[in-house]
Design a protein around this motif. Structure first.
Motif, PDB file in Angstrom:
ATOM      1  N   GLY A 130       0.810  -1.218   0.000  1.00 12.90           N
ATOM      2  CA  GLY A 130       0.000   0.000   0.000  1.00 12.90           C
ATOM      3  C   GLY A 130       0.837   1.259   0.000  1.00 12.90           C
ATOM      4  O   GLY A 130       0.546   2.213  -0.735  1.00 12.90           O
ATOM      5  N   THR A 131       1.902   1.294   0.812  1.00 12.18           N
ATOM      6  CA  THR A 131       2.751   2.486   0.828  1.00 12.18           C
ATOM      7  C   THR A 131       3.505   2.658  -0.488  1.00 12.18           C
ATOM      8  O   THR A 131       3.734   3.787  -0.919  1.00 12.18           O
ATOM      9  CB  THR A 131       3.749   2.470   2.004  1.00 12.18           C
ATOM     10  N   LEU A 132       3.840   1.551  -1.130  1.00 18.06           N
ATOM     11  CA  LEU A 132       4.472   1.660  -2.451  1.00 18.06           C
ATOM     12  C   LEU A 132       3.506   2.257  -3.468  1.00 18.06           C
ATOM     13  O   LEU A 132       3.893   3.100  -4.287  1.00 18.06           O
ATOM     14  CB  LEU A 132       4.965   0.294  -2.927  1.00 18.06           C
ATOM     15  N   VAL A 133       2.253   1.833  -3.412  1.00 18.56           N
ATOM     16  CA  VAL A 133       1.237   2.400  -4.311  1.00 18.56           C
ATOM     17  C   VAL A 133       1.054   3.885  -4.019  1.00 18.56           C
ATOM     18  O   VAL A 133       0.979   4.708  -4.945  1.00 18.56           O
ATOM     19  CB  VAL A 133      -0.101   1.629  -4.186  1.00 18.56           C
ATOM     20  N   VAL A 134       0.989   4.252  -2.742  1.00 20.75           N
ATOM     21  CA  VAL A 134       0.864   5.668  -2.370  1.00 20.75           C
ATOM     22  C   VAL A 134       2.037   6.461  -2.925  1.00 20.75           C
ATOM     23  O   VAL A 134       1.855   7.532  -3.520  1.00 20.75           O
ATOM     24  CB  VAL A 134       0.764   5.832  -0.832  1.00 20.75           C
ATOM     25  N   ASP A 135       3.256   5.950  -2.763  1.00 21.03           N
ATOM     26  CA  ASP A 135       4.436   6.647  -3.267  1.00 21.03           C
ATOM     27  C   ASP A 135       4.345   6.872  -4.773  1.00 21.03           C
ATOM     28  O   ASP A 135       4.590   7.978  -5.264  1.00 21.03           O
ATOM     29  CB  ASP A 135       5.710   5.867  -2.949  1.00 21.03           C
ATOM     30  N   VAL A 136       3.981   5.835  -5.502  1.00 20.19           N
ATOM     31  CA  VAL A 136       3.908   5.938  -6.961  1.00 20.19           C
ATOM     32  C   VAL A 136       2.836   6.934  -7.377  1.00 20.19           C
ATOM     33  O   VAL A 136       3.060   7.797  -8.239  1.00 20.19           O
ATOM     34  CB  VAL A 136       3.649   4.550  -7.592  1.00 20.19           C
ATOM     35  N   VAL A 137       1.662   6.848  -6.778  1.00 22.83           N
ATOM     36  CA  VAL A 137       0.556   7.732  -7.156  1.00 22.83           C
ATOM     37  C   VAL A 137       0.886   9.186  -6.819  1.00 22.83           C
ATOM     38  O   VAL A 137       0.672  10.085  -7.642  1.00 22.83           O
ATOM     39  CB  VAL A 137      -0.765   7.284  -6.477  1.00 22.83           C
ATOM     40  N   VAL A 138       1.421   9.436  -5.639  1.00 26.02           N
ATOM     41  CA  VAL A 138       1.732  10.816  -5.244  1.00 26.02           C
ATOM     42  C   VAL A 138       2.810  11.396  -6.147  1.00 26.02           C
ATOM     43  O   VAL A 138       2.698  12.537  -6.616  1.00 26.02           O
ATOM     44  CB  VAL A 138       2.141  10.890  -3.761  1.00 26.02           C
ATOM     45  N   VAL A 139       3.861  10.638  -6.410  1.00 23.63           N
ATOM     46  CA  VAL A 139       4.931  11.144  -7.274  1.00 23.63           C
ATOM     47  C   VAL A 139       4.428  11.347  -8.702  1.00 23.63           C
ATOM     48  O   VAL A 139       4.731  12.363  -9.342  1.00 23.63           O
ATOM     49  CB  VAL A 139       6.155  10.200  -7.241  1.00 23.63           C
ATOM     50  N   ALA A 140       3.614  10.412  -9.199  1.00 19.45           N
ATOM     51  CA  ALA A 140       3.100  10.540 -10.568  1.00 19.45           C
ATOM     52  C   ALA A 140       2.170  11.745 -10.716  1.00 19.45           C
ATOM     53  O   ALA A 140       2.140  12.386 -11.769  1.00 19.45           O
ATOM     54  CB  ALA A 140       2.361   9.267 -10.973  1.00 19.45           C
ATOM     55  N   ARG A 141       1.441  12.078  -9.672  1.00 17.02           N
ATOM     56  CA  ARG A 141       0.505  13.209  -9.734  1.00 17.02           C
ATOM     57  C   ARG A 141       1.111  14.519  -9.259  1.00 17.02           C
ATOM     58  O   ARG A 141       0.420  15.538  -9.238  1.00 17.02           O
ATOM     59  CB  ARG A 141      -0.729  12.904  -8.893  1.00 17.02           C
ATOM     60  N   SER A 142       2.355  14.527  -8.881  1.00 14.16           N
ATOM     61  CA  SER A 142       2.951  15.726  -8.300  1.00 14.16           C
ATOM     62  C   SER A 142       3.138  16.851  -9.305  1.00 14.16           C
ATOM     63  O   SER A 142       3.214  18.005  -8.936  1.00 14.16           O
ATOM     64  CB  SER A 142       4.290  15.391  -7.653  1.00 14.16           C
ATOM     65  N   ARG A 143       3.265  16.531 -10.551  1.00 11.32           N
ATOM     66  CA  ARG A 143       3.407  17.507 -11.630  1.00 11.32           C
ATOM     67  C   ARG A 143       4.575  18.459 -11.397  1.00 11.32           C
ATOM     68  O   ARG A 143       4.501  19.644 -11.662  1.00 11.32           O
ATOM     69  CB  ARG A 143       2.112  18.275 -11.835  1.00 11.32           C
ATOM     70  N   MET A 144       5.659  17.899 -10.893  1.00 13.14           N
ATOM     71  CA  MET A 144       6.884  18.682 -10.738  1.00 13.14           C
ATOM     72  C   MET A 144       7.653  18.656 -12.053  1.00 13.14           C
ATOM     73  O   MET A 144       7.690  17.645 -12.732  1.00 13.14           O
ATOM     74  CB  MET A 144       7.774  18.082  -9.639  1.00 13.14           C
ATOM     75  N   SER A 145       8.272  19.772 -12.363  1.00 13.18           N
ATOM     76  CA  SER A 145       9.084  19.793 -13.572  1.00 13.18           C
ATOM     77  C   SER A 145      10.378  19.025 -13.319  1.00 13.18           C
ATOM     78  O   SER A 145      10.771  18.793 -12.185  1.00 13.18           O
ATOM     79  CB  SER A 145       9.384  21.233 -13.989  1.00 13.18           C
ATOM     80  N   TYR A 146      11.031  18.640 -14.380  1.00 15.60           N
ATOM     81  CA  TYR A 146      12.266  17.877 -14.245  1.00 15.60           C
ATOM     82  C   TYR A 146      13.377  18.709 -13.622  1.00 15.60           C
ATOM     83  O   TYR A 146      14.286  18.184 -13.000  1.00 15.60           O
ATOM     84  CB  TYR A 146      12.727  17.347 -15.603  1.00 15.60           C
ATOM     85  N   ALA A 147      13.311  19.996 -13.803  1.00 13.93           N
ATOM     86  CA  ALA A 147      14.323  20.899 -13.259  1.00 13.93           C
ATOM     87  C   ALA A 147      13.625  21.908 -12.353  1.00 13.93           C
ATOM     88  O   ALA A 147      13.618  23.103 -12.617  1.00 13.93           O
ATOM     89  CB  ALA A 147      15.067  21.590 -14.387  1.00 13.93           C
ATOM     90  N   SER A 148      13.034  21.422 -11.276  1.00 17.97           N
ATOM     91  CA  SER A 148      12.178  22.262 -10.446  1.00 17.97           C
ATOM     92  C   SER A 148      12.929  23.299  -9.621  1.00 17.97           C
ATOM     93  O   SER A 148      12.399  24.352  -9.341  1.00 17.97           O
ATOM     94  CB  SER A 148      11.344  21.385  -9.514  1.00 17.97           C
ATOM     95  N   ASP A 149      14.130  23.019  -9.198  1.00 23.20           N
ATOM     96  CA  ASP A 149      14.851  23.926  -8.310  1.00 23.20           C
ATOM     97  C   ASP A 149      16.062  24.576  -8.969  1.00 23.20           C
ATOM     98  O   ASP A 149      16.994  24.997  -8.295  1.00 23.20           O
ATOM     99  CB  ASP A 149      15.305  23.178  -7.051  1.00 23.20           C
ATOM    100  N   VAL A 150      16.043  24.678 -10.283  1.00 24.47           N
ATOM    101  CA  VAL A 150      17.172  25.247 -11.013  1.00 24.47           C
ATOM    102  C   VAL A 150      17.134  26.765 -10.924  1.00 24.47           C
ATOM    103  O   VAL A 150      16.078  27.376 -11.052  1.00 24.47           O
ATOM    104  CB  VAL A 150      17.137  24.798 -12.493  1.00 24.47           C
ATOM    105  N   ARG A 151      18.284  27.343 -10.712  1.00 25.81           N
ATOM    106  CA  ARG A 151      18.412  28.801 -10.721  1.00 25.81           C
ATOM    107  C   ARG A 151      19.199  29.195 -11.963  1.00 25.81           C
ATOM    108  O   ARG A 151      20.340  28.774 -12.114  1.00 25.81           O
ATOM    109  CB  ARG A 151      19.109  29.283  -9.458  1.00 25.81           C
ATOM    110  N   LEU A 152      18.585  29.997 -12.799  1.00 27.88           N
ATOM    111  CA  LEU A 152      19.262  30.440 -13.999  1.00 27.88           C
ATOM    112  C   LEU A 152      20.208  31.585 -13.642  1.00 27.88           C
ATOM    113  O   LEU A 152      19.963  32.346 -12.706  1.00 27.88           O
ATOM    114  CB  LEU A 152      18.245  30.913 -15.026  1.00 27.88           C
TER     115      LEU A 152
END
Length: 156
Positions: A130-152
């Motif tokens: 169950g916790t593995l499913v929660v981890d996968v679902v939360v991460v998949a739905r997080s909609r974070m960009s691949y470079a979320s904390d990049v400073r140009l």
């Protein structure tokens, strides 16, 4: 040359909200598994089944919480020059503690007359899956960009 600053008021990385959400849903899932598993365990084996389901679910909740919690704590040092070192020390240190704690719990709980090994095992397996499913679902739905904390670099 000055010493690197370890403490400070560093900004949280974007992933912190993901791990907070994982902790919240893991707790909700654990409560559901504890109640359902406790009732089923009680109906099948009596009180040893109920206690086994509660203990197995609590073990998984603590272990999953330690992982997500250690990442949240490590992320507090995001802008520290020692971030990578601190991150691995905190997260890997928590895994070592979890491993030792698991071995101790297995030795202490093994053969206890007030526990049912099958219900304990099934509740642990159900909670881990169950916790593995929660981890996968939360991460998949997080909609974070691949470079979320990049400073140009600034144009200055």
């Amino acid at each position: 040359m000055s010493d690197p600053i370890i403490r400070g008021n560093y900004p949280k990385p974007a992933s912190s909200s993901v791990f907070s959400t994982i902790l919240k849903w893991d707790a909700i899932l654990a409560a559901v598994i504890a109640v359902v598993g406790g009732v089923i365990g009680f109906l099948v084996v009596g009180w040893p089944g109920a206690w086994s389901a509660l203990i197995g679910t609590a073990m998984v909740l603590v272990f999953a919480g330690v992982t997500a919690g250690s990442i949240l704590v490590a992320n507090r040092f995001n802008d520290s020059p020692l971030y990578t070192t601190l991150f691995f020390v905190i997260v890997l240190g928590s895994w070592i503690v979890k491993f030792v704690l698991f071995i101790v719990l297995v030795v202490v709980l093994r053969g206890q007359p007030w526990l049912n090994d099958i219900v304990l095992f099934l509740s642990i397996v159900t909670a881990v899956l169950g916790t593995l499913v929660v981890d996968v679902v939360v991460v998949a739905r997080s909609r974070m960009s691949y470079a979320s904390d990049v400073r140009l670099p600034s144009g200055e």
